[in-house]
Motif scaffolding. Sequence first.
Motif, PDB file in Angstrom:
ATOM      1  N   GLU A  50      37.645   5.594  90.460  1.00 49.69           N
ATOM      2  CA  GLU A  50      38.584   4.560  90.023  1.00 49.69           C
ATOM      3  C   GLU A  50      39.130   3.749  91.205  1.00 49.69           C
ATOM      4  O   GLU A  50      39.246   2.522  91.122  1.00 49.69           O
ATOM      5  CB  GLU A  50      39.755   5.193  89.251  1.00 49.69           C
ATOM      6  N   HIS A  51      39.480   4.381  92.291  1.00 49.42           N
ATOM      7  CA  HIS A  51      40.138   3.696  93.405  1.00 49.42           C
ATOM      8  C   HIS A  51      39.155   3.159  94.455  1.00 49.42           C
ATOM      9  O   HIS A  51      39.584   2.645  95.478  1.00 49.42           O
ATOM     10  CB  HIS A  51      41.143   4.640  94.074  1.00 49.42           C
ATOM     11  N   THR A  71      36.298  -6.125  94.707  1.00 51.95           N
ATOM     12  CA  THR A  71      37.704  -5.811  94.485  1.00 51.95           C
ATOM     13  C   THR A  71      38.343  -5.370  95.805  1.00 51.95           C
ATOM     14  O   THR A  71      37.661  -5.189  96.826  1.00 51.95           O
ATOM     15  CB  THR A  71      37.857  -4.697  93.441  1.00 51.95           C
ATOM     16  N   GLY A  73      40.199  -2.544  95.855  1.00 55.12           N
ATOM     17  CA  GLY A  73      40.603  -1.172  95.603  1.00 55.12           C
ATOM     18  C   GLY A  73      41.741  -1.056  94.613  1.00 55.12           C
ATOM     19  O   GLY A  73      42.433  -0.035  94.560  1.00 55.12           O
ATOM     20  N   SER A  74      41.945  -2.111  93.806  1.00 57.32           N
ATOM     21  CA  SER A  74      42.990  -2.091  92.786  1.00 57.32           C
ATOM     22  C   SER A  74      42.441  -2.739  91.518  1.00 57.32           C
ATOM     23  O   SER A  74      41.290  -3.161  91.459  1.00 57.32           O
ATOM     24  CB  SER A  74      44.237  -2.843  93.270  1.00 57.32           C
ATOM     25  N   GLU A  75      43.296  -2.841  90.499  1.00 56.13           N
ATOM     26  CA  GLU A  75      42.889  -3.464  89.249  1.00 56.13           C
ATOM     27  C   GLU A  75      43.150  -4.967  89.234  1.00 56.13           C
ATOM     28  O   GLU A  75      42.905  -5.619  88.223  1.00 56.13           O
ATOM     29  CB  GLU A  75      43.626  -2.810  88.068  1.00 56.13           C
ATOM     30  N   LYS A  76      43.629  -5.498  90.337  1.00 60.66           N
ATOM     31  CA  LYS A  76      43.915  -6.928  90.418  1.00 60.66           C
ATOM     32  C   LYS A  76      42.623  -7.731  90.440  1.00 60.66           C
ATOM     33  O   LYS A  76      41.665  -7.370  91.126  1.00 60.66           O
ATOM     34  CB  LYS A  76      44.738  -7.238  91.663  1.00 60.66           C
ATOM     35  N   ARG A  86      37.117  -7.848  88.063  1.00 59.46           N
ATOM     36  CA  ARG A  86      38.340  -7.112  87.727  1.00 59.46           C
ATOM     37  C   ARG A  86      37.965  -5.673  87.372  1.00 59.46           C
ATOM     38  O   ARG A  86      37.054  -5.436  86.577  1.00 59.46           O
ATOM     39  CB  ARG A  86      39.067  -7.766  86.554  1.00 59.46           C
ATOM     40  N   ASP A  87      38.699  -4.718  87.953  1.00 54.84           N
ATOM     41  CA  ASP A  87      38.454  -3.303  87.706  1.00 54.84           C
ATOM     42  C   ASP A  87      39.422  -2.794  86.638  1.00 54.84           C
ATOM     43  O   ASP A  87      40.566  -3.264  86.532  1.00 54.84           O
ATOM     44  CB  ASP A  87      38.643  -2.515  89.008  1.00 54.84           C
ATOM     45  N   ASN A  88      38.951  -1.849  85.833  1.00 57.40           N
ATOM     46  CA  ASN A  88      39.766  -1.232  84.794  1.00 57.40           C
ATOM     47  C   ASN A  88      39.635   0.277  84.930  1.00 57.40           C
ATOM     48  O   ASN A  88      38.634   0.869  84.530  1.00 57.40           O
ATOM     49  CB  ASN A  88      39.306  -1.697  83.403  1.00 57.40           C
ATOM     50  N   TRP A  89      40.666   0.895  85.536  1.00 62.81           N
ATOM     51  CA  TRP A  89      40.585   2.319  85.816  1.00 62.81           C
ATOM     52  C   TRP A  89      40.625   3.166  84.548  1.00 62.81           C
ATOM     53  O   TRP A  89      40.020   4.237  84.486  1.00 62.81           O
ATOM     54  CB  TRP A  89      41.728   2.712  86.749  1.00 62.81           C
TER      55      TRP A  89
END
Length: 209
Positions: A50-51, A71, A73-76, A86-89
């Motif tokens: 996730e990270h 990214t 390392g965040s969902e921003k 865009r990431d979605n953990w």
Amino acid sequence: GCKQTWLEWKDSLVRGFVFPGSSAISGPRAVRGVEQGSLTVQCQYDPGYEHYVKWWCRGAAWNNCPSVVKTIGSEKEVKEGRVSIRDNWKDRSFTVTMEELRLDDSDTYWCGIERTGTDLGNTVEVTIDPGKSMCVCGRVSSGPALCPWPEVTLGPSNLPGPVPAPLPLSVHFLLLVFLKVPLLLGMLGAVLWVNRPLRSSGGNPEKNQ
């Protein structure tokens, strides 16, 4: 030599996860888009990543695949030009969006995860089809114009002059009664006056003159 070729092939297998049991990252094998439109690619990854930094690169050669966007390392959401990621953990997936598509965007891409040692990646073939337009009464609905006549957008700016608003019924009736009808009667009277028969007081007109 043969050893180097084997190592390159093995490395491509590790990076592309084309052998059974490698499912840390997955995504669509191929996606299609339309010129001037947009497309979205979603890649899934296993728990524990996730990270990690996720990226999207372009190029068939894994060792020479320049990063397009990645990214932090965040969902921003991060955007680079016409491409965003865009990431979605929670769902353990990241989404890549390509906008204002061009025909030359067709290529081999990779969605991947940056990690120590060898990155994880999944290859995605992107194909962009030519846009199509539909002309109705000179108006182009979408995409580049493909009509035999030039694109025309009908509107107030194309009219030769300002279009007066229609008069209310009451105002039109008053103008009809007090302006148009008397004017027509006056014109009719003038015509009858000019065409009236000449009357003489009797005898020869020459003598009367």
